[in-house]
Write a protein that holds these residues in place. Structure first.
Motif, short mmCIF file in Angstrom:
data_model
loop_
_atom_site.label_atom_id
_atom_site.label_comp_id
_atom_site.label_asym_id
_atom_site.label_seq_id
_atom_site.Cartn_x
_atom_site.Cartn_y
_atom_site.Cartn_z
N GLU A 51 -26.43 58.47 35.39
CA GLU A 51 -27.26 58.28 36.58
C GLU A 51 -27.17 59.52 37.44
O GLU A 51 -26.07 59.94 37.82
CB GLU A 51 -26.81 57.04 37.35
CG GLU A 51 -27.68 56.74 38.56
CD GLU A 51 -27.26 55.45 39.25
OE1 GLU A 51 -27.99 54.99 40.14
OE2 GLU A 51 -26.19 54.92 38.90
N ILE B 256 -28.46 61.23 40.98
CA ILE B 256 -29.06 60.95 42.28
C ILE B 256 -28.94 62.20 43.13
O ILE B 256 -27.83 62.66 43.41
CB ILE B 256 -28.39 59.75 42.98
CG1 ILE B 256 -28.47 58.50 42.10
CG2 ILE B 256 -29.02 59.49 44.33
CD1 ILE B 256 -27.72 57.31 42.66
N ARG C 20 -30.93 57.68 34.17
CA ARG C 20 -31.76 57.47 35.36
C ARG C 20 -31.66 58.70 36.25
O ARG C 20 -30.56 59.13 36.61
CB ARG C 20 -31.30 56.23 36.12
CG ARG C 20 -32.04 55.97 37.43
CD ARG C 20 -31.64 54.64 38.03
NE ARG C 20 -32.22 54.44 39.34
CZ ARG C 20 -31.54 54.50 40.48
NH1 ARG C 20 -30.23 54.73 40.45
NH2 ARG C 20 -32.12 54.32 41.64
N GLN D 53 -32.95 60.04 39.80
CA GLN D 53 -33.58 59.69 41.07
C GLN D 53 -33.46 60.88 42.01
O GLN D 53 -32.37 61.24 42.45
CB GLN D 53 -32.92 58.45 41.69
CG GLN D 53 -33.56 58.03 43.00
CD GLN D 53 -32.94 56.76 43.56
OE1 GLN D 53 -32.22 56.06 42.87
NE2 GLN D 53 -33.22 56.47 44.82
N VAL E 44 -37.62 66.33 40.44
CA VAL E 44 -36.48 65.56 39.93
C VAL E 44 -35.88 66.27 38.72
O VAL E 44 -34.68 66.50 38.63
CB VAL E 44 -36.89 64.13 39.57
CG1 VAL E 44 -35.69 63.33 39.07
CG2 VAL E 44 -37.52 63.46 40.77
N SER F 256 -37.72 59.29 38.94
CA SER F 256 -38.47 58.88 40.12
C SER F 256 -37.97 59.62 41.36
O SER F 256 -36.89 60.22 41.36
CB SER F 256 -38.33 57.36 40.33
OG SER F 256 -36.99 57.03 40.65
N GLY F 257 -38.77 59.53 42.43
CA GLY F 257 -38.30 59.95 43.75
C GLY F 257 -38.48 61.40 44.10
O GLY F 257 -37.91 61.85 45.10
#
Length: 853
Positions: A443, A445, A467, A469, A475, A492-493
Motif C-alpha cells: 500500500e 500513500i 494500492r 493512493q 500517483v 487513485s487520488g
C-alpha cells in the motif's frame, strides 16, 4: 635505713646514685640489651604474610594492601573481595579467580596508565562490580575527533564515497585506504604486544558482571584470539576514545543488559562465527555504533541511538540477526543510519528512525537480507538499496517530511510484500539506474505532494495487488521501457493523473487494475510512450479517463472507461494508440473519444455509449481508424472538423445526430450503419467524405444534409425510412450517387437547391419516397422549412482548466452553428490551437441543419 640505698625516688622521678655516676655511653651500654629485647617482642605481635596460594578468600586491603599481592595469595579458583577505593595497578591474571567489588557500583576503581588495567591469560576469571579505568594515552590510536554538528556532518557526506565510509569504519583499515581514515582501532590488538585498553582478554574466559569500563584515549575491552570467551552482563562502557568492545578472531562472545555511552565505536565484531547480544543500548557514539565485519551474531532488544556517523555498519560476510532492535536518531555524516554491504542479515520487528537528514537503511551488493515487520520513520530516505533484499509487512512512514520512502539504484532488485509506504514528499518509491523491484500486496500513500511510484527509463517494477493512493500531481510515473507490470492494482487520488507514462515508457497494466478518482486524468501517456492496458477499469476521473499525446502509442484491450467530464479517451499531438474491445460509458458528460492536433488512434470492437457530447469528436487535422464499433445513446455519433477519419463497420444508433462532418473534413465511411437518430442522420458542411456500403435509416429528420459546398460520394449505400428527405443539398453542394437505394423516406429521395447538384448513375434507385424521387427547391425554401422534430441535446458545462502537462488545453475554436435565415451562420473563431495539450472545456457541437420534408 635507706640512706645508702642505690635508688632514691623524689617527686616520682628516678635518679642514679653515686654508683651510676659517669659518662652516658656507659648508660647505653648497660641498657642496649633491654631495648633489643623489647623490639623483638613488638615485632613478634604483627600478622605473618600468608603463604602463596594459601587462601580461598582474600579481602583487599584487609588481608593484603594490593590486588597484585592478593593474586599471589589466593588459591586457584578462589575469591578476592575488594573494599571501596581506588587502586592504581595493572593486573595480569593467569589462574582462575573471582573478583568482587564491594559497595555501590563504581565504588571500586582499578586504574592504570601504562599497560591494560586487566589482562587475562589462559584462565577463567569472574569479575563483579568493578570499574576499570585506563588513563594512559595510546600512541597507536588517534585522539578522538571533536563532535561534528549536524550541518557539518551533512556537508561532509556530499564529498565522501562509499569506499571512504567503509574505510573510516573498518576496524582493520589503515591510513592509506582513505584520506580521512583514522588509525586502525584493532591494529595493536592483532600484534603480540598488549593493546592499550582497559581490559585485554588474551586467552581464556572472562565473565564481567555489573562492571564499568572507561578509557579516555584508548580502547575498552579487547578479545582477539580464538581461545577466548568473553561474557558481559549489566556492564557500562563509557567515554571510550576508540572501541568500546573489540572482539575478533573467533572469540566466543555474549552480552546482556549492557550500556554503551559516549564512545567513538561501541561494539566491533570481526571474524566471529557466532555471538549474542541482548538488551543492550548504544548511545552517542562519535563514529559508528556497531561494526560487524565477517561476523555472525544475534542481537535481541538492542538499540543504537545518536551515532554521529552510522548506527550499524555490516560488511565483509557473515549473517547476523536482529530481533526487536531500534536504530534511532543517528545523525549520519554519511547519511546512513544502518549500512549493510555484500553481507547477509535478518531484521525482525526492528525500528529505523532518524532526523529527516539521513537514510534509515542503506544496503548494497550481494547478500541475502530479510526485513520482517520492521518500521522506518522520520528519515529523509527510509530505504536506499542496490541489493536484492526482502521486505515483508514493513511500514515506511515519512511523517509528511521525508523525501523518499524507497530509493532503488545501481541494479538493485528487492522484493516488498505486504508493506505500507506513506507520507513522503517526493516519491514513496523511486526506482532508478538499472534497478528492478517486486511489490506484492503493498500500500502506497502519498499525502504531501509526492508520487507513490516513479520508475526510470532503464529500470522496471512489478506490482501485484498493490494500492497506490496519491496526494501529488501523479500517483504513478513510468519512464521504464521494458519489464514494468501492474496486476490487480488500485491507483487513485492524483491531483492531475493517476498513471503518467513518459519518456518512451512501455508498462503493462492487466488483470483488473483500477485507475479512478484522479482529479483530471486517469492515464496520461506522452513523449513517444507506449504501454498496454488489458482488462482494466478507468473511471470517475475528473477530466479524461485516458489521454494519449506526443506520439504516444498506448494500447487498451478489454478495458472499461467510465465517466470523465471532458471525455473518456483523448488523443492529440500526433498521438496514436489503440483501443480493442473496450467500453466507453458516459454518465459524466463530455465526449467518448476526443481527437485533435494530428491525433490518429485505432479503435476496434469498442462500444461508446451514454455520452452527452459526441461519441467520437475529431478536429484539427485528426484522423484514425474506427472499426467494428458500436455507438449508442450519445448526442452525436461522430463529429469531424477539419479531420479525415476512416470508419469501417461502425454502428451508430439512438443518437441525436448520427454524423457531423464539418469544415473541410474528408475521410471514409465503409460498411457502417446509422439508425434511429432523433434528428438528421448525416450532417455535412464543406467536406468530401466518401460513404460506401453504408445504411442510413430510421432517422427523425433528413437522412443526409449537405451544405456549404460539400462534395460527397455515396456508393452502394441505402438511405431509407427517415423522417425527412433521403438527401438534402444546398449552398453549391454536390452528391455523387453510385448504385445507391434511397427509399421509403417521408420526404423526397433527394431535395436540392438550384445551385446544388445530384449526380446519380443508372443503378441508383429512389422508390417509395413519400414526396417522390428527386425535387429541386430554392435555397431559401430548403433553409426556412427545417423540421422541428428532434433537436441536438445540449452540451455539458465547461470544466476547470487541466494542467498543461497532461490534459486537453485552452479553449478550442467553437464549431460554427448552422442556422435559419433569421439566425445567420457564424464564422469559425480565429483563436488558434493552444500550444499546450490540454482542453479546458468540452468542444461545442453544432446544431442540425436538416432539409425540409
Amino acid at each position: 635505713m635507706f640512706k645508702h640505698s642505690p635508688y632514691t625516688y623524689t617527686s616520682g622521678k628516678m635518679f642514679h646514685s653515686r654508683l651510676f655516676r659517669g659518662p652516658y655511653w656507659l648508660h647505653w651500654l648497660l641498657f642496649a640489651p633491654c631495648v633489643l629485647c623489647v623490639t623483638l617482642v613488638g615485632c613478634s605481635l604483627e600478622k605473618p604474610k600468608p603463604a602463596p596460594r594459601s587462601m580461598t578468600l582474600v579481602v583487599v586491603p584487609d588481608d593484603v594492601a594490593r590486588l597484585t599481592d592478593a593474586l599471589k595469595c589466593v588459591t586457584v579458583g578462589g575469591e578476592i573481595n575488594i573494599r571501596e577505593g581506588e587502586y592504581h595497578e595493572s593486573l595480569v591474571l593467569s589462574e582462575d579467580v573471582h573478583l568482587t567489588g564491594e559497595g555501590t557500583t563504581g565504588a571500586v576503581v582499578i586504574t592504570s596508565e601504562t599497560d591494560p588495567v586487566l589482562t587475562v591469560q589462559k584462565c577463567h576469571v569472574e569479575i563483579e562490580n568493578v570499574t576499570f579505568r585506563y588513563d594512559g594515552a595510546d600512541s597507536a590510536f588517534h585522539a578522538p575527533s571533536p563532535a561534528k554538528s549536524d550541518q557539518q556532518a551533512v556537508s561532509e557526506s556530499n564529498t565522501k564515497s562509499t569506499a571512504d565510509e567503509l574505510a573510516a569504519t573498518d576496524p582493520t583499515a589503515t591510513d592509506t585506504q582513505a584520506p580521512d581514515t583514522e588509525a586502525d582501532p584493532s591494529a595493536s590488538s592483532n600484534s603480540t604486544a598488549s593493546p592499550k585498553a582497559a581490559i585485554w582478554l588474551q586467552e581464556g574466559q572472562l565473565n564481567l558482571r555489573n562492571c564499568n569500563i572507561t578509557s579516555t584515549y584508548a580502547g575498552g575491552v579487547v578479545a582477539n584470539t580464538s581461545q577466548s570467551q568473553l561474557t558481559m552482563e549489566k556492564c557500562r562502557v563509557y567515554s571510550i576514545g576508540q572501541m568500546g568492545v573489540l572482539v575478533m578472531g573467533e572469540v566466543q562472545f555474549s552480552m546482556n543488559e549492557c550500556l554503551f555511552e559516549d564512545n567513538r565505536f561501541a561494539i566491533i565484531c570481526q571474524d566471529i562465527p557466532q555471538f549474542e547480544v541482548r538488551n543492550t543500548s548504544v548511545l552517542r557514539t562519535g563514529r559508528t555504533g556497531i561494526v560487524l565485519k565477517n561476523a555472525s551474531g544475534r542481537f535481541e532488544k538492542c538499540s543504537v541511538q545518536e551515532a554521529s556517523s552510522t548506527g550499524l555498519d555490516i560488511f565483509g560476510g557473515g549473517h547476523s540477526t536482529f530481533v526487536e532492535c531500534q536504530f534511532r536518531q543517528n545523525v549520519c555524516d554519511v547519511l546512513r543510519s544502518v549500512a549493510i554491504h555484500d553481507t547477509d542479515a535478518t531484521f525482525e520487528n526492528c525500528l529505523f528512525t532518524g532526523v529527516f537528514t539521513n537514510v534509515g537503511l542503506f544496503t548494497e551488493g550481494a547478500g541475502n537480507r530479510v526485513f520482517q515487520n520492521c518500521r522506518f520513520e522520520q528519515t529523509s530516505t527510509a530505504i536506499r538499496t542496490s541489493g536484492k533484499d526482502l521486505f515483508e509487512q514493513c511500514v515506511l512512514d515519512g511523517n509528511d517530511q521525508g523525501r523518499i520512502g524507497i530509493w532503488l539504484e545501481k541494479g538493485g532488485a528487492p522484493t516488498f510484500r505486504q508493506c505500507k509506504i506513506m507520507g513522503f514528499q517526493t516519491d514513496a518509491a523511486q526506482i532508478t539506474t538499472g534497478s528492478t523491484s517486486n511489490f506484492e500486496g503493498c500500500e502506497f500513500i502519498s499525502t504531501k505532494g509526492g508520487r507513490c511510484l516513479s520508475v526510470a527509463a532503464d529500470s522496471s517494477a512489478v506490482s501485484n495487488q498493490c494500492r497506490f493512493q496519491g496526494g501529488g500531481a501523479e500517483v504513478v510515473r513510468i519512464a521504464s521501457t521494458t519489464g514494468t507490470i501492474f496486476e490487480n492494482c488500485d491507483i487513485s487520488g492524483g491531483e492531475i493523473a493517476g498513471v503518467c507514462i513518459d519518456a518512451e515508457g512501455n508498462p503493462t497494466f492487466r488483470k483488473n487494475c483500477k485507475i479512478h478518482q484522479n482529479q483530471r486524468v486517469g492515464i496520461s501517456a506522452e513523449a513517444r510512450s507506449a504501454g498496454v492496458f488489458e482488462d482494466c477499469e478507468i473511471y470517475d476521473n475528473g477530466g479524461s479517463a485516458v489521454l494519449l499525446m506526443a506520439r504516444s502509442q498506448t494500447t487498451l484491450r478489454r478495458c472499461e472507461l467510465r465517466g470523465g467530464s471532458l471525455c473518456a479517451l483523448q488523443v492529440e499531438q500526433d498521438g496514436t494508440g489503440t483501443l480493442e474491445t473496450c467500453k466507453l460509458i458516459g454518465k459524466a458528460g463530455g465526449h467518448g473519444i476526443f481527437v485533435r492536433r494530428g491525433g490518429e488512434p485505432t479503435i476496434r470492437d469498442t462500444k461508446i455509449s451514454q455520452r452527452t457530447g459526441a461519441a467520437i469528436y475529431l478536429q484539427e487535422q485528426s484522423a484514425g481508424l474506427y472499426e467494428n464499433c458500436t455507438i449508442d445513446q450519445c448526442a452525436v455519433g461522430v463529429h469531424s472538423d477539419r479531420s479525415s477519419p476512416e470508419l469501417r463497420g461502425v454502428s451508430i444508433l439512438n443518437t441525436g445526430i448520427g454524423m457531423q462532418i464539418m469544415a473541410k473534413s474528408a475521410g471514409l465511411v465503409d460498411h457502417c450503419e446509422i439508425q434511429n437518430t432523433t434528428n438528421v442522420g448525416v450532417e455535412a458542411k464543406n467536406s468530401q467524405t466518401i460513404f460506401q456500403n453504408t445504411k442510413i435509416h430510421g432517422c427523425g429528420s433528413t437522412g443526409v444534409t449537405l451544405f456549404d459546398t460539400c462534395n460527397m460520394c455515396f456508393a452502394t449505400c441505402e438511405i431509407f425510412e427517415n423522417g425527412g428527405d433521403g438527401i438534402a443539398l444546398r449552398d453549391h453542394s454536390v452528391a455523387n450517387l453510385e448504385k445507391c437505394i434511397i427509399r421509403n423516406n417521408q420526404g423526397f429521395g433527394t431535395a436540392y437547391s438550384p445551385e446544388s447538384t445530384v449526380k446519380s448513375d443508372a443503378a441508383t434507385q429512389m422508390p417509395d419516397n413519400r414526396d417522390g424521387e428527386s425535387q429541386q427547391k430554392t435555397s431559401a425554401l430548403v433553409s426556412a422549412t427545417a423540421p422541428t422534430n428532434g433537436t441536438t441535446p445540449a452540451n455539458s458545462p465547461a470544466n476547470p482548466s487541466v494542467n498543461p502537462s497532461v490534459g486537453p488545453s485552452a479553449n478550442p475554436p467553437a464549431i460554427p452553428r448552422t442556422n435559419s435565415p433569421t439566425n445567420p451562420p457564424k464564422k469559425p473563431s480565429p483563436n488558434p490551437p493552444s500550444a499546450e495539450p490540454v482542453v479546458d472545456s468540452v468542444p461545442e457541437l453544432p446544431t442540425n441543419n436538416s432539409s425540409p420534408r
